[in-house]
Design an enzyme around this catalytic site. Structure first.
Site, mmCIF file in Angstrom:
data_model
loop_
_atom_site.group_PDB
_atom_site.id
_atom_site.type_symbol
_atom_site.label_atom_id
_atom_site.label_comp_id
_atom_site.label_asym_id
_atom_site.label_seq_id
_atom_site.Cartn_x
_atom_site.Cartn_y
_atom_site.Cartn_z
ATOM 1 N N GLU A 158 -6.537 -1.493 6.260
ATOM 2 C CA GLU A 158 -5.453 -2.481 6.126
ATOM 3 C C GLU A 158 -6.000 -3.819 5.636
ATOM 4 O O GLU A 158 -5.282 -4.817 5.630
ATOM 5 C CB GLU A 158 -4.761 -2.670 7.485
ATOM 6 N N PRO B 190 -3.078 -6.912 -1.776
ATOM 7 C CA PRO B 190 -1.692 -6.860 -2.260
ATOM 8 C C PRO B 190 -0.961 -8.179 -2.033
ATOM 9 O O PRO B 190 0.060 -8.450 -2.650
ATOM 10 C CB PRO B 190 -1.058 -5.710 -1.463
HETATM 11 N N1 LIG Z 1 -5.565 -6.202 -5.710
HETATM 12 C C1 LIG Z 1 -4.860 -5.447 -5.167
HETATM 13 C C2 LIG Z 1 -3.948 -4.530 -4.627
HETATM 14 C C3 LIG Z 1 -4.010 -3.701 -3.483
HETATM 15 C C4 LIG Z 1 -5.053 -3.595 -2.442
HETATM 16 C C5 LIG Z 1 -6.235 -4.344 -2.531
HETATM 17 C C6 LIG Z 1 -7.172 -4.269 -1.512
HETATM 18 C C7 LIG Z 1 -6.931 -3.457 -0.406
HETATM 19 C C8 LIG Z 1 -7.645 -3.198 0.791
HETATM 20 C C9 LIG Z 1 -6.906 -2.292 1.545
HETATM 21 N N2 LIG Z 1 -5.779 -2.004 0.848
HETATM 22 C C10 LIG Z 1 -4.737 -1.090 1.305
HETATM 23 C C11 LIG Z 1 -3.632 -1.844 1.991
HETATM 24 C C12 LIG Z 1 -2.477 -1.172 2.264
HETATM 25 C C13 LIG Z 1 -1.459 -1.832 2.878
HETATM 26 C C14 LIG Z 1 -1.601 -3.151 3.204
HETATM 27 C C15 LIG Z 1 -2.761 -3.778 2.906
HETATM 28 N N3 LIG Z 1 -3.794 -3.126 2.273
HETATM 29 C C16 LIG Z 1 -5.756 -2.698 -0.331
HETATM 30 C C17 LIG Z 1 -4.817 -2.755 -1.357
HETATM 31 N N4 LIG Z 1 -2.875 -2.986 -3.439
HETATM 32 N N5 LIG Z 1 -2.097 -3.334 -4.488
HETATM 33 C C18 LIG Z 1 -2.713 -4.274 -5.219
HETATM 34 N N6 LIG Z 1 -2.202 -4.867 -6.364
#
Ligand SMILES: N#Cc1c(-c2ccc3ccn(Cc4ccccn4)c3c2)n[nH]c1N
Length: 250
Positions: free
Chosen positions: A119, A92
């Site tokens: 995460e 993100p």
């Molecule tokens: N591309 C893209 C993404 C993602 C994404 C991608 C990879 C992961 C690996 C874990 N999380 C959950 C998460 C939640 C909270 C903070 C960090 N991560 C992902 C979310 N979210 N929105 C996008 N446009």
């Protein structure tokens, strides 16, 4: 093009066996290989995550497991002459994934995707591989998914349709919304097919006229109007040089 995807949910990528991407794989245009991250764990529980240093919610994916997995995929070697893969890390907090980025990726012989869960991945993994590979941290939009697999599906499909021979009508790709050129930053206008009238709704007369120049003009007007209505932020990005007198009237 060769694509490697390392994930704890390789079954998430079943959609890449069907439709446009599936056909590209059958025709040898795309070689997509899936890898189960847990295959590089060494404990009975196949652990891939741990608590975050500094505290905080959630879990972080362990660097050791990812390092062994990425090293193993790289060691398999890619297409002849490809050298090392371009590593794409969905997150993100990444740079926006756009049609321009997709065009960059479509020119690569070998892509390695590392979709995480929880995460995210221990930051030292990106640090480690930036010293050896081109590493892109990309985001597909301003919302938060539960992991990177959906983003990989979006990116792979977007890139696959840009590969020569995948889309039958190359002009269709050139006319894409967001494709660099006259359509860049313009949304697609409405499209129609038979019947000429459906539940009392007629197809715009101009589209039945056979007058190609007028039809092209009408379509551009519709694209400008649609963009103005749905994405006014894109209007500001239009190159003034690409607008003619008529465009300015719309
Ligand atoms: N591309 C893209 C993404 C993602 C994404 C991608 C990879 C992961 C690996 C874990 N999380 C959950 C998460 C939640 C909270 C903070 C960090 N991560 C992902 C979310 N979210 N929105 C996008 N446009």
């Amino acid at each position: 093009m060769r694509i490697d995807i390392i994930s704890i949910f390789p079954e998430y990528f079943t959609p890449l066996e069907v439709s446009l991407v599936g056909k590209a794989r059958e025709r040898g245009i795309l070689d997509i290989r899936l890898h189960q991250l847990r295959d590089w764990t060494h404990d009975v529980h196949k652990t891939v995550d741990d608590t975050p240093y500094g505290g905080g919610p959630g879990m972080v994916m362990k660097p050791e497991v990812w390092g062994e997995a990425i090293d193993a995929v790289i060691a398999q070697g890619g297409p002849e002459g490809a050298g090392l893969p371009r590593m794409i890390v969905p997150t993100p907090s990444g740079r926006p994934f756009t049609q321009r980025v997709a065009l960059e990726y479509a020119r690569e012989p070998w892509l390695l995707f590392t979709p995480a869960r929880y995460e995210g991945i221990d930051a030292r993994v990106v640090d480690e591989y930036r010293s050896r590979l081109r590493v892109d941290e990309v985001s597909i939009g301003d919302y938060v998914l539960a992991g990177g697999e959906a983003a990989v599906l979006v990116i792979v499909e977007t890139v696959a349709r840009l590969l020569p021979g995948v889309i039958g009508n190359a002009q269709s790709v050139a006319d894409d919304s967001f494709a660099p050129g006259p359509m860049e930053n313009l949304l697609e206008g409405p499209v129609y097919t038979k019947p000429p009238v459906w539940r009392g709704h007629p197809v715009p007369e101009i589209l039945l006229s056979g007058h190609h120049a007028r039809i092209a003009r009408w379509r551009r007007d519709q694209a400008l109007r649609r963009t103005f209505e749905m994405r006014p932020d894109l209007i500001a990005r239009l190159d003034p040089e690409s607008l003619d007198e008529r465009d300015r009237e719309v």
